[in-house]
Design a protein around this motif. Structure first.
Motif, PDB file in Angstrom:
ATOM      1  N   GLY A 180      62.088-150.352  13.272  1.00 38.88           N
ATOM      2  CA  GLY A 180      62.098-149.253  12.321  1.00 38.88           C
ATOM      3  C   GLY A 180      62.882-148.047  12.787  1.00 38.88           C
ATOM      4  O   GLY A 180      63.181-147.164  11.992  1.00 38.88           O
ATOM      5  N   GLN A 181      63.211-147.999  14.081  1.00 39.30           N
ATOM      6  CA  GLN A 181      63.966-146.885  14.635  1.00 39.30           C
ATOM      7  C   GLN A 181      65.418-147.302  14.867  1.00 39.30           C
ATOM      8  O   GLN A 181      65.708-148.473  15.098  1.00 39.30           O
ATOM      9  N   VAL A 182      66.296-146.340  14.840  1.00 36.73           N
ATOM     10  CA  VAL A 182      67.704-146.620  15.089  1.00 36.73           C
ATOM     11  C   VAL A 182      67.914-146.815  16.592  1.00 36.73           C
ATOM     12  O   VAL A 182      67.482-145.991  17.403  1.00 36.73           O
ATOM     13  N   VAL A 183      68.568-147.909  16.966  1.00 36.69           N
ATOM     14  CA  VAL A 183      68.937-148.167  18.358  1.00 36.69           C
ATOM     15  C   VAL A 183      70.447-147.993  18.454  1.00 36.69           C
ATOM     16  O   VAL A 183      71.202-148.599  17.689  1.00 36.69           O
ATOM     17  N   THR A 184      70.895-147.160  19.353  1.00 36.74           N
ATOM     18  CA  THR A 184      72.309-146.812  19.419  1.00 36.74           C
ATOM     19  C   THR A 184      73.148-147.955  19.976  1.00 36.74           C
ATOM     20  O   THR A 184      72.639-148.865  20.640  1.00 36.74           O
ATOM     21  N   ARG A 185      74.432-147.868  19.703  1.00 36.56           N
ATOM     22  CA  ARG A 185      75.380-148.835  20.249  1.00 36.56           C
ATOM     23  C   ARG A 185      75.290-148.880  21.776  1.00 36.56           C
ATOM     24  O   ARG A 185      75.264-149.959  22.362  1.00 36.56           O
ATOM     25  N   ALA A 186      75.206-147.720  22.407  1.00 33.78           N
ATOM     26  CA  ALA A 186      75.159-147.671  23.869  1.00 33.78           C
ATOM     27  C   ALA A 186      73.932-148.389  24.406  1.00 33.78           C
ATOM     28  O   ALA A 186      74.008-149.125  25.397  1.00 33.78           O
ATOM     29  N   SER A 205      80.333-158.340  16.913  1.00 37.03           N
ATOM     30  CA  SER A 205      80.307-159.788  16.681  1.00 37.03           C
ATOM     31  C   SER A 205      78.891-160.330  16.777  1.00 37.03           C
ATOM     32  O   SER A 205      78.480-161.191  15.984  1.00 37.03           O
ATOM     33  N   GLN A 206      78.132-159.836  17.744  1.00 41.21           N
ATOM     34  CA  GLN A 206      76.751-160.296  17.898  1.00 41.21           C
ATOM     35  C   GLN A 206      75.876-159.831  16.741  1.00 41.21           C
ATOM     36  O   GLN A 206      75.006-160.566  16.267  1.00 41.21           O
ATOM     37  N   VAL A 207      76.107-158.609  16.280  1.00 43.46           N
ATOM     38  CA  VAL A 207      75.357-158.111  15.129  1.00 43.46           C
ATOM     39  C   VAL A 207      75.665-158.965  13.902  1.00 43.46           C
ATOM     40  O   VAL A 207      74.769-159.328  13.130  1.00 43.46           O
ATOM     41  N   VAL A 225      73.271-148.097  10.531  1.00 43.60           N
ATOM     42  CA  VAL A 225      73.264-146.647  10.325  1.00 43.60           C
ATOM     43  C   VAL A 225      74.608-146.154  10.833  1.00 43.60           C
ATOM     44  O   VAL A 225      74.834-146.056  12.040  1.00 43.60           O
ATOM     45  N   HIS A 226      75.505-145.901   9.939  1.00 43.22           N
ATOM     46  CA  HIS A 226      76.904-145.662  10.272  1.00 43.22           C
ATOM     47  C   HIS A 226      77.068-144.489  11.233  1.00 43.22           C
ATOM     48  O   HIS A 226      76.494-143.414  11.049  1.00 43.22           O
ATOM     49  N   GLY A 227      77.853-144.729  12.254  1.00 45.60           N
ATOM     50  CA  GLY A 227      78.108-143.714  13.247  1.00 45.60           C
ATOM     51  C   GLY A 227      77.028-143.562  14.295  1.00 45.60           C
ATOM     52  O   GLY A 227      77.176-142.785  15.237  1.00 45.60           O
ATOM     53  N   VAL A 228      75.922-144.320  14.161  1.00 46.31           N
ATOM     54  CA  VAL A 228      74.809-144.170  15.098  1.00 46.31           C
ATOM     55  C   VAL A 228      74.458-145.500  15.759  1.00 46.31           C
ATOM     56  O   VAL A 228      74.564-145.670  16.974  1.00 46.31           O
ATOM     57  N   GLY A 229      74.020-146.470  14.967  1.00 39.62           N
ATOM     58  CA  GLY A 229      73.601-147.755  15.531  1.00 39.62           C
ATOM     59  C   GLY A 229      73.006-148.661  14.478  1.00 39.62           C
ATOM     60  O   GLY A 229      73.451-148.651  13.323  1.00 39.62           O
ATOM     61  N   TRP A 230      71.973-149.405  14.847  1.00 40.32           N
ATOM     62  CA  TRP A 230      71.339-150.365  13.948  1.00 40.32           C
ATOM     63  C   TRP A 230      69.833-150.263  14.062  1.00 40.32           C
ATOM     64  O   TRP A 230      69.304-149.770  15.062  1.00 40.32           O
ATOM     65  N   ASP A 239      72.628-154.028   5.120  1.00 34.63           N
ATOM     66  CA  ASP A 239      73.727-153.113   4.942  1.00 34.63           C
ATOM     67  C   ASP A 239      75.024-153.843   5.183  1.00 34.63           C
ATOM     68  O   ASP A 239      75.049-155.050   5.408  1.00 34.63           O
ATOM     69  N   THR A 240      76.097-153.110   5.171  1.00 38.66           N
ATOM     70  CA  THR A 240      77.394-153.716   5.383  1.00 38.66           C
ATOM     71  C   THR A 240      77.601-154.081   6.831  1.00 38.66           C
ATOM     72  O   THR A 240      76.843-153.692   7.702  1.00 38.66           O
ATOM     73  N   GLU A 241      78.670-154.817   7.106  1.00 36.52           N
ATOM     74  CA  GLU A 241      78.945-155.279   8.455  1.00 36.52           C
ATOM     75  C   GLU A 241      79.571-154.206   9.324  1.00 36.52           C
ATOM     76  O   GLU A 241      79.634-154.358  10.527  1.00 36.52           O
ATOM     77  N   ALA A 242      80.074-153.126   8.756  1.00 44.09           N
ATOM     78  CA  ALA A 242      80.726-152.101   9.571  1.00 44.09           C
ATOM     79  C   ALA A 242      79.715-151.451  10.497  1.00 44.09           C
ATOM     80  O   ALA A 242      78.612-151.121  10.100  1.00 44.09           O
ATOM     81  N   GLY A 243      80.106-151.294  11.744  1.00 41.47           N
ATOM     82  CA  GLY A 243      79.207-150.694  12.724  1.00 41.47           C
ATOM     83  C   GLY A 243      79.613-149.272  13.023  1.00 41.47           C
ATOM     84  O   GLY A 243      80.572-148.748  12.502  1.00 41.47           O
ATOM     85  N   PRO A 244      78.819-148.595  13.900  1.00 38.14           N
ATOM     86  CA  PRO A 244      79.127-147.220  14.243  1.00 38.14           C
ATOM     87  C   PRO A 244      80.350-147.122  15.126  1.00 38.14           C
ATOM     88  O   PRO A 244      80.725-148.067  15.759  1.00 38.14           O
TER      89      PRO A 244
END
Length: 244
Positions: A180-186, A205-207, A225-230, A239-244
């Protein structure tokens, strides 16, 4: 040695024996099998690691002196790459304190020096298995239709098993930690590639792979969550496949 008549039967479990000495392996397999355990044998480290990736085991008996990938390498890959939590009992002729320290620091649960009595091995298998069984409930994570058993590294979606490649499973497990929380790309890259991300598109690719597999199983809650993570939602609004 026969089992005492008043002894409590060993709870059966599935064991992987990684041992290159065929005679010793045969003795261990015969002894544990006679006590109800199912034992698979891998005489090489690479073979053991492949079996651990493809199948579910309750316990690993691990020799350090394996050909190819040695036992310590298997243990490190098990804990850091595959991120499997099954108990590991090291079987080795190395009785030096430094060797024991290295194994425990790498994630071993117990250490038995060769030569050993088969009865003692069986007792240790029993103790480790009982301890692991006590963690099964706590180790299960649920979110909506998702149920991940971290101990066996098994996933169910809507009550049906779903097999994922190890990296995708690691990604899902990390997302479930903060459901339920956003986990960042990093954070995700650090969880999947502790030694550094191989390239800029590796995480995306893994996402994509994970989202597609979950979608085919009827779950659409992996959100970008665009620009942040998933993040993972209970099960609606992909959502769409585009990542942050």
């Amino acid at each position: 040695m026969s089992t005492p008549p008043n002894a409590v039967p060993l709870p059966p479990c599935r064991v992987l024996l990684a041992e290159d000495q065929a005679d010793l392996a045969a003795n261990v397999i015969d002894y544990l099998s006679a006590r109800g355990h199912a034992v698979d044998w891998a005489p090489q480290g690479g073979q053991a690691l492949q079996l651990l990736e493809q199948q579910a085991f309750d316990l690993l008996l691990l020799d350090l002196g394996l050909p190819g990938l040695d036992g310590l390498g298997v243990l490190q890959a098990l804990r850091h790459r595959l991120r499997l939590g099954l108990p590991v009992l090291v079987l080795t002729a190395r009785d030096q304190l430094a060797s024991k320290q290295a194994c425990f620091e790498a994630g071993a649960d117990d250490y038995l020096v060769k030569p050993f009595a088969l009865s003692e091995l069986a007792w240790r298998v029993q103790a480790l298995h009982r301890r692991a069984r006590g963690r099964v409930v706590a180790a299960e994570v649920r979110l909506g239709p998702l149920a991940l058993d971290r101990q066996r590294w098994q996933l169910q979606v809507h009550g049906q098993p779903l097999h994922l490649p190890p990296r995708a499973m690691q990604l899902l497990e990390r997302l479930l930690q903060d459901a339920g929380q956003v986990v960042t790309r990093a954070d995700l890259e650090a969880a999947l590639w502790p030694g550094g991300t191989p390239d800029g598109d590796a995480l995306r690719s893994q996402v994509h792979l994970l989202r597609r597999a979950l979608g085919q199983a009827g779950y659409d809650g992996l959100q970008t969550v665009h620009g942040v993570g998933w993040r993972l939602a209970p099960g609606a609004g992909g959502d769409t496949e585009a990542g942050p």
